[in-house]
Design a protein around this motif. Structure first.
Motif, short mmCIF file in Angstrom:
data_model
loop_
_atom_site.label_atom_id
_atom_site.label_comp_id
_atom_site.label_asym_id
_atom_site.label_seq_id
_atom_site.Cartn_x
_atom_site.Cartn_y
_atom_site.Cartn_z
N ASN A 189 9.58 -7.25 -19.27
CA ASN A 189 9.69 -7.36 -17.70
C ASN A 189 11.36 -7.80 -17.25
N ASP A 249 8.34 -23.80 -13.97
CA ASP A 249 8.55 -22.21 -13.56
C ASP A 249 8.27 -21.57 -15.02
N LEU A 279 7.13 -17.73 -14.86
CA LEU A 279 7.69 -16.81 -14.14
C LEU A 279 8.43 -16.08 -15.32
N SER A 310 6.81 -12.75 -15.85
CA SER A 310 6.94 -11.84 -14.73
C SER A 310 8.44 -11.34 -14.40
N GLN A 311 8.78 -10.78 -13.46
CA GLN A 311 10.04 -10.42 -13.09
C GLN A 311 10.88 -11.69 -12.21
N LEU A 312 11.37 -12.42 -13.16
CA LEU A 312 11.90 -13.65 -12.29
C LEU A 312 13.12 -13.15 -11.33
N ASN A 313 13.00 -13.54 -10.22
CA ASN A 313 14.08 -13.33 -9.19
C ASN A 313 14.88 -14.77 -8.83
N GLU A 334 14.48 -16.73 -5.51
CA GLU A 334 13.28 -17.58 -5.27
C GLU A 334 13.28 -19.00 -5.68
N LEU A 335 14.16 -19.03 -6.40
CA LEU A 335 14.53 -20.47 -7.10
C LEU A 335 15.43 -21.52 -6.18
#
Length: 558
Positions: free
Chosen positions: A264, A544, A547, A550-553, A556-557
């Motif tokens: 990912n 977290d 994440l 998945s594709q951590l952005n 978002e944090l």
């Protein structure tokens, strides 16, 4: 092979073994003595080699493996028979899968007792064969030099790994007439010229070429050649965890980061979009081809060894030979830097933005326990180019591998073949002995730390200059997140708290504990300033972690 001028009469086989080790340039031997091997330990007293007693045999192999990885010359572990040998297995298997040259010497009962049920009888040669490049027993004192020389040769040449040599007690004790043999490795040339030209032509035609770097790419000479190729070609690049540090700052804008475990990352997206993938020094054990190979791209394998047959990894062209020479010849056939496709530009730009966001706002993650990205950001500040970083296995390993960068080949030691827990502290001890002028930072979870924490005493006894950072969450978290995803519950992952500051101080190390979000950076700096072994415990909030799959952005944090 090199040989001495003539045979020499040795008082015992153990003396010849030690002379062999000195001729190989061995500086340290790591191990635990016992009755079947103590003659070698006795001979070491009169040698130029430093004998380092460890607290567990597996850690002897880890320390020796770190010496091998950082020097290119095999590190040496020396243990007694029976459980002394069987305790080595994990460290030896790790060295082979990680490409670390290591020679493990194990004691054995005398030859006449091999088929008897006597104390510590064990068929260690058969036991080690699946996890080594070379496994043999010395059956005659006159063969000692040959077996040892071949063990070193196997461990160091090609893709490095471990050798195991069984030493029966009677052979160690009896006199022997022999010469010392040392190894000279064959000099490999570049891959065939016609094949190199063929790859250059494919590069000219490719719209979305990508380089995937593996472990052998991080050998310093190979890393230099890769940098020359990348500066001339401008090719986008990604890497496995073991190739950390190959990319320099000048090419960092075309580096999509490291890939491994979960498919990912930005590098995975480059690989999915590629019409040509060039792997350099890569082995499937680092990151399974089924995870990243899109089957539509042409595949070029550049390595010192041919590719192993794999249904998901079948190169169209294999450039087998000296990696650095092959890459320099390939560079000569590249006449202009590549124009990146719009997709590649977008992926690399997004990756750059994510890095910048972490650098700018990492400290704004102020919860306590500490967010992993906050801790990675704080570690980035202390892991400068003069620091060697040794990383254990656990959830923290993924956060560090993805988000902490380095620009020196083999600055970062990560286990991603066997994914072995407990390696970081013994690796750090080995690394500190290789170059005492460098500070070494090792990092583990509280679970992994307790698998080798007894070596704190070894670190204190040796006075090595290392800092060990413990990410504390009181569970085997990397297992927990995968269990939770599969079964929506966890099992067998919880354990109790430890006062790690007091624990470190009980060994004579300097102990620190982060007790608030505000004190993280100052505590790390204070621990780094210690001359000698130090330990800092940091409570970590892994909420977290999902994440990571998945594709951590970053946006978002923050």
């Amino acid at each position: 092979m090199k040989k001495s001028d003539s045979n020499k009469a040795w008082q015992c086989g153990a003396d010849l073994i030690v002379a062999q080790l000195e001729a190989q340039g061995v500086k340290h031997v790591f191990g635990i003595p016992g009755a079947k091997i103590d003659r070698v330990f006795n001979s070491l007293v009169d040698s130029s080699i430093e004998t380092i007693a460890v607290r567990h045999e597996a850690n002897a192999a880890f320390m020796a493996g770190a010496v091998g990885r950082l020097t290119g010359k095999a590190g040496v572990a020396l243990v007694t028979s029976g459980p002394g040998c069987s305790n080595l297995i994990t460290g030896v298997a790790t060295a082979t899968s990680e490409g670390d040259p290591l020679v493990a010497l194990g004691g054995a009962v005398k030859r006449a007792d091999h088929l008897k049920q006597v104390h510590q009888t064990m068929d260690t040669v058969t036991m080690f064969r699946p996890v080594t490049k070379y496994s043999a027993e010395v059956t005659s004192a006159s063969a000692l030099s040959e077996v040892l020389a071949n063990g070193f040769r196997a461990a160091e040449f090609g893709r490095p790994g471990a050798s195991f040599i069984s030493l029966p007690m009677d052979i160690l004790n009896e006199p022997v007439n022999s010469r010392v043999l040392t190894t000279q490795h064959p000099t490999l040339g570049a891959a065939p010229f016609e094949s190199i030209v063929q790859v250059a032509r494919r590069l000219e035609k490719a719209k979305n070429p990508v380089i995937l770097l593996g472990l052998m790419a991080s050998q310093p000479r190979n890393a230099d050649a890769i940098r020359r190729l990348l500066h001339k070609s401008g090719l986008p690049v990604t890497s496995t965890y073991q190739a950390a540090g190959v990319i320099d700052q000048a090419h960092f804008h075309r580096f999509a980061g490291r890939v491994g475990l979960f498919n990912n990352q930005a590098g995975d997206r480059l690989l999915r979009n590629a019409d040509l993938v060039i792997t350099i020094g890569y082995s499937p054990i680092e990151y399974e081809p089924a995870q990243w190979n899109n089957d539509d791209a042409d595949l070029v394998h550049i390595d010192i060894m041919p590719a192993e047959t794999d249904s998901d990894y079948q190169p169209d062209i294999e450039l087998v030979g000296d990696i650095a020479e092959t890459l320099d010849l390939l560079s000569e056939h590249i006449h202009a830097a590549l124009d990146l496709s719009s997709d590649a530009v977008a992926i690399l730009e997004e990756r750059r933005q994510q890095r910048d966001l972490l650098a700018q706002k990492g400290r704004s993650l102020t919860q306590f326990a500490i967010h992993p990205l906050r801790l990675v950001r704080a570690m980035q500040d202390i892991v400068n180019s003069d620091v060697t970083l040794c990383v254990d296995m656990g959830s923290f390993h993924i956060w560090i591998a993805r988000y902490l960068y380095s620009f020196r080949a083999r600055q970062v030691l990560i286990s991603n073949g066997q994914q072995t827990m407990g390696v970081a502290l013994p690796w750090a001890i080995g690394a500190a002995l290789v170059d005492p002028s460098r500070k070494v930072v090792s990092v583990s979870g509280d679970g992994g730390f307790m698998q080798s924490s007894m070596e704190l005493e070894t670190a204190v006894r040796l006075g090595v200059n290392l800092l060990h950072i413990i990410w504390v969450d009181e569970e085997y978290n990397m297992v927990a997140i995968q269990e939770d995803k599969k079964y929506h519950r966890t099992s067998g992952v919880k354990f109790g708290p430890i006062d790690f500051k007091a624990y470190a101080e009980a060994f004579g190390a300097k102990g620190f504990a982060v007790t608030s979000s505000e004190t993280l950076e100052s505590t790390l700096r204070a621990a780094m300033d210690v001359q000698g072994p130090a330990v800092v415990a940091v409570p970590v909030d892994y909420s977290d972690n999902a994440l990571l799959m998945s594709q951590l952005n970053m946006s978002e944090l923050f």
